[in-house]
Design a protein around this motif. Structure first.
Motif, PDB file in Angstrom:
ATOM      1  N   ALA A   1       0.129  -3.085   5.584  1.00  0.00           N
ATOM      2  CA  ALA A   1       0.752  -3.041   6.906  1.00  0.00           C
ATOM      3  C   ALA A   1       2.255  -2.819   6.851  1.00  0.00           C
ATOM      4  O   ALA A   1       2.825  -2.178   7.731  1.00  0.00           O
ATOM      5  N   ASP A   2       2.904  -3.364   5.868  1.00  0.00           N
ATOM      6  CA  ASP A   2       4.358  -3.285   5.795  1.00  0.00           C
ATOM      7  C   ASP A   2       4.838  -2.309   4.732  1.00  0.00           C
ATOM      8  O   ASP A   2       5.938  -2.439   4.194  1.00  0.00           O
ATOM      9  N   GLY A   3       4.001  -1.317   4.430  1.00  0.00           N
ATOM     10  CA  GLY A   3       4.369  -0.320   3.438  1.00  0.00           C
ATOM     11  C   GLY A   3       3.863  -0.689   2.050  1.00  0.00           C
ATOM     12  O   GLY A   3       3.519  -1.831   1.764  1.00  0.00           O
ATOM     13  N   ASP A   4       3.819   0.305   1.189  1.00  0.00           N
ATOM     14  CA  ASP A   4       3.360   0.099  -0.184  1.00  0.00           C
ATOM     15  C   ASP A   4       4.236  -0.956  -0.859  1.00  0.00           C
ATOM     16  O   ASP A   4       5.466  -0.812  -0.915  1.00  0.00           O
ATOM     17  N   PRO A   5       3.637  -2.037  -1.344  1.00  0.00           N
ATOM     18  CA  PRO A   5       4.461  -3.095  -1.958  1.00  0.00           C
ATOM     19  C   PRO A   5       5.120  -2.677  -3.262  1.00  0.00           C
ATOM     20  O   PRO A   5       6.052  -3.346  -3.727  1.00  0.00           O
ATOM     21  N   GLY A   6       4.625  -1.610  -3.883  1.00  0.00           N
ATOM     22  CA  GLY A   6       5.316  -1.075  -5.053  1.00  0.00           C
ATOM     23  C   GLY A   6       5.099  -1.829  -6.350  1.00  0.00           C
ATOM     24  O   GLY A   6       5.867  -1.660  -7.301  1.00  0.00           O
ATOM     25  N   TRP A   7       4.068  -2.674  -6.420  1.00  0.00           N
ATOM     26  CA  TRP A   7       3.804  -3.348  -7.690  1.00  0.00           C
ATOM     27  C   TRP A   7       3.326  -2.324  -8.720  1.00  0.00           C
ATOM     28  O   TRP A   7       2.553  -1.419  -8.423  1.00  0.00           O
ATOM     29  N   SER A   8       3.751  -2.472  -9.940  1.00  0.00           N
ATOM     30  CA  SER A   8       3.390  -1.528 -10.998  1.00  0.00           C
ATOM     31  C   SER A   8       3.477  -2.241 -12.341  1.00  0.00           C
ATOM     32  O   SER A   8       4.015  -3.343 -12.432  1.00  0.00           O
ATOM     33  N   PRO A   9       2.951  -1.614 -13.412  1.00  0.00           N
ATOM     34  CA  PRO A   9       3.105  -2.245 -14.729  1.00  0.00           C
ATOM     35  C   PRO A   9       4.567  -2.493 -15.083  1.00  0.00           C
ATOM     36  O   PRO A   9       4.890  -3.443 -15.780  1.00  0.00           O
ATOM     37  N   GLU A  10       5.443  -1.619 -14.600  1.00  0.00           N
ATOM     38  CA  GLU A  10       6.861  -1.806 -14.891  1.00  0.00           C
ATOM     39  C   GLU A  10       7.494  -2.862 -13.986  1.00  0.00           C
ATOM     40  O   GLU A  10       8.500  -3.473 -14.333  1.00  0.00           O
ATOM     41  N   SER A  11       6.893  -3.070 -12.808  1.00  0.00           N
ATOM     42  CA  SER A  11       7.446  -4.027 -11.842  1.00  0.00           C
ATOM     43  C   SER A  11       6.317  -4.821 -11.202  1.00  0.00           C
ATOM     44  O   SER A  11       5.991  -4.642 -10.030  1.00  0.00           O
ATOM     45  N   PRO A  12       5.694  -5.709 -11.981  1.00  0.00           N
ATOM     46  CA  PRO A  12       4.548  -6.465 -11.453  1.00  0.00           C
ATOM     47  C   PRO A  12       4.995  -7.565 -10.496  1.00  0.00           C
ATOM     48  O   PRO A  12       6.146  -8.020 -10.516  1.00  0.00           O
ATOM     49  N   LEU A  13       4.070  -7.976  -9.623  1.00  0.00           N
ATOM     50  CA  LEU A  13       4.294  -9.167  -8.802  1.00  0.00           C
ATOM     51  C   LEU A  13       3.872 -10.381  -9.629  1.00  0.00           C
ATOM     52  O   LEU A  13       2.740 -10.443 -10.109  1.00  0.00           O
ATOM     53  N   ILE A  14       4.767 -11.324  -9.814  1.00  0.00           N
ATOM     54  CA  ILE A  14       4.475 -12.523 -10.590  1.00  0.00           C
ATOM     55  C   ILE A  14       4.201 -13.686  -9.639  1.00  0.00           C
ATOM     56  O   ILE A  14       5.016 -13.989  -8.763  1.00  0.00           O
ATOM     57  N   ILE A  15       3.041 -14.308  -9.773  1.00  0.00           N
ATOM     58  CA  ILE A  15       2.705 -15.500  -8.989  1.00  0.00           C
ATOM     59  C   ILE A  15       2.647 -16.675  -9.959  1.00  0.00           C
ATOM     60  O   ILE A  15       1.738 -16.760 -10.797  1.00  0.00           O
ATOM     61  N   GLU A  16       3.600 -17.553  -9.877  1.00  0.00           N
ATOM     62  CA  GLU A  16       3.652 -18.701 -10.779  1.00  0.00           C
ATOM     63  C   GLU A  16       2.503 -19.662 -10.490  1.00  0.00           C
ATOM     64  O   GLU A  16       1.946 -19.676  -9.386  1.00  0.00           O
ATOM     65  N   PRO A  17       2.129 -20.470 -11.485  1.00  0.00           N
ATOM     66  CA  PRO A  17       1.069 -21.463 -11.260  1.00  0.00           C
ATOM     67  C   PRO A  17       1.379 -22.339 -10.043  1.00  0.00           C
ATOM     68  O   PRO A  17       2.496 -22.839  -9.883  1.00  0.00           O
ATOM     69  N   GLY A  18       0.367 -22.472  -9.166  1.00  0.00           N
ATOM     70  CA  GLY A  18       0.513 -23.266  -7.958  1.00  0.00           C
ATOM     71  C   GLY A  18       1.159 -22.534  -6.798  1.00  0.00           C
ATOM     72  O   GLY A  18       1.158 -23.027  -5.671  1.00  0.00           O
ATOM     73  N   ALA A  19       1.722 -21.353  -7.051  1.00  0.00           N
ATOM     74  CA  ALA A  19       2.381 -20.588  -5.993  1.00  0.00           C
ATOM     75  C   ALA A  19       1.384 -19.620  -5.352  1.00  0.00           C
ATOM     76  O   ALA A  19       0.275 -19.397  -5.865  1.00  0.00           O
ATOM     77  N   GLN A  20       1.776 -19.045  -4.236  1.00  0.00           N
ATOM     78  CA  GLN A  20       0.913 -18.094  -3.560  1.00  0.00           C
ATOM     79  C   GLN A  20       1.753 -17.008  -2.899  1.00  0.00           C
ATOM     80  O   GLN A  20       2.956 -17.155  -2.697  1.00  0.00           O
TER      81      GLN A  20
END
Length: 468
Positions: A123-142
């Motif tokens: 909905a808000d555009g391509d988030p752009g996650w990639s192998p070079e720029s992954p989205l990191i979700i820490e333990p317990g986070a969301q």
């Protein structure tokens, strides 16, 4: 699964997806999302492409074609209407084997839907996650993101969103389905059904909109609004101020039941609501409706006008609900006739049994004035009408700030006077009046009207007390 329900063509809906890393802090392994896609193609049937097509692609002959794709089923298809498949080779030409949104292991033959922008999108555009720029979700986070459904046709669409990362499954894939139905929106059709309790009898010859006299009662109806394919209309939303709705400047009208199939137009005078149009001018009511599937129509409008029927119509309004301003019309134009028999005002000019009280000019009442409303506590209006003014006569228009009630006495109030000749607005002027002492407010001589010329001459004389 994201189930969007029925959405009108040209509309859209969102589904919020929340991913939470439920791992413990002890293992120290955050979730890394390194790729993303919104697809409707399972990772099967890639033999013609040498087995080399990945998620978010489909094999088109001997080449892998990038997605996203969405499956389009004609006519809001039910599961019983589907042709099940294990590979696209089992489907007709121009179709592919799409996964079921609830169970991706089950496939069905479907046409492909790929309009510009896509059917299911971030909905808000391509988030752009990639192998070079992954989205990191820490333990317990969301993290949350929205999927948007924008149907292009009257059809049922099946798609999915796919995330690839170090998830705790064999292939590191996270797959969830999305289903939505393109649905014709209902059609709003607002109309004026009653003027003063009967069907409208006057319309403007050029525009066709309904005409009524000032203070006439109006009933609006959305009963002619329709849903498609027999869908019931279950909600109504009216507006006089937004989405195309408007009222004349200075009018204080509102809708009695803004969520009803039918609604009257009312204004406030004193402590009560009164049905009617408080000011001359053009009114536009806007309506939208919702069908039983939750789909809203666009806004539609109906125009109607409060147009004076008398040859001379003088209107007075003001800007504070507890002010009392009085309108005066002095025959002969002599200010010394204030409150005499030559002055039409609240004490002597209200009609009696439907007939004028004052007798001006010749026989009959066509040249006699009538004050249709004495608004003692509100925004006005006060209106004086003369059906056919006297030939060779001059009239002086005055406004007297009688009193200000309630908190803030002795306050100022902006007063507006409008003059209509044969239903057309020919003069408008506003001025700040002061209340002065109790029952001794200020007096404004606004303008004179000469008849039969219909010439209006501004006077604009201001006094701290009325004549005499």
């Amino acid at each position: 699964i994201c189930y969007f329900g029925r959405i009108g063509l040209g509309g859209s809906a969102r589904c919020t997806v929340t991913l939470k890393n439920i791992g413990s802090a002890d293992n120290g392994d955050p979730t890394a999302i390194i790729d993303r896609g919104i697809i409707a193609v399972p990772p099967g049937d890639t033999s013609a492409c040498g087995g080399g097509c990945g998620w978010g692609q489909r094999c088109d002959g001997a080449a892998c074609v990038d997605g996203p794709f969405a499956a389009q089923e004609e006519g809001n298809a039910s599961d019983d209407d589907r042709r099940l498949c294990a590979s696209s080779g089992e489907c007709e030409s121009g179709q592919f084997c799409a996964p079921d949104a609830f169970d991706p292991s089950v496939g069905f033959c479907s046409a492909e839907a790929e309009p510009a922008g896509g059917i299911f999108t971030f909905a808000d555009g391509d988030p752009g996650w990639s192998p070079e720029s992954p989205l990191i979700i820490e333990p317990g986070a969301q993290v949350s993101f929205d999927i948007e459904f924008s149907p292009a046709n009257l059809a049922k669409y099946t798609g999915a969103y796919l995330l690839k990362g170090n998830f705790a499954n064999a292939d590191g894939m996270f797959f969830r389905g999305a289903v939505g139905i393109g649905h014709n929106a209902p059609v709003a059709n607002p109309v004026v059904t009653l003027v003063d309790g009967v069907a409208p009898t006057r319309t403007d010859p050029d525009s066709g909109h309904v005409l009524a006299a000032p203070l006439s009662t109006i009933m609006l109806s959305g009963e002619n609004s329709t849903g498609v394919n027999g869908s019931r209309i279950v909600r109504y939303e009216w507006s006089l101020s937004d989405n195309g709705g408007s009222v004349p400047e200075g009018s204080q009208v509102r809708l009695q039941d803004p969520q009803g199939e039918n609604t009257a137009v009312v204004y406030r005078t004193g402590s009560r609501d009164v049905e009617g149009l408080d000011s001359a001018g053009i009114y536009i009511a806007a309506l939208r409706v919702q069908d039983e599937h939750g789909v809203w129509s666009g806004w539609a409008t109906v125009t109607f006008e409060a147009r004076p029927e008398s040859s001379l119509h003088v209107e007075l309004t003001w800007d504070h609900p507890s002010s009392d301003v009085d309108l005066h019309l002095i025959r002969g134009g002599d200010r010394e006739d204030y409150t005499s028999g030559n002055d039409c005002y609240y004490m002597n000019c209200k009609p009696r049994n439907g007939n004028p009280t004052l007798s001006w000019g010749g026989a009959g009442n066509m040249d006699d004035p009538v004050l249709d409303l004495d608004d003692v506590n509100g925004f006005g209006p006060e209106n004086i009408n003369i059906e056919e003014p006297e030939i060779g006569q001059e009239y002086l228009i005055g406004a007297y700030y009688y009193r200000a009630d309630g908190a803030g006495r002795d306050r100022e109030s902006e007063v507006t006077v409008r003059v209509y000749l044969y239903g057309r607005l020919m003069f408008e002027e506003a001025r700040i009046l002061e209340d002065g002492s109790a029952f001794n407010g200020h007096w404004w001589e606004v303008a004179t009207v000469a008849w039969p010329e219909g010439s209006i001459t501004p006077v604009d004389n201001y006094y701290t007390a009325p004549p005499g």
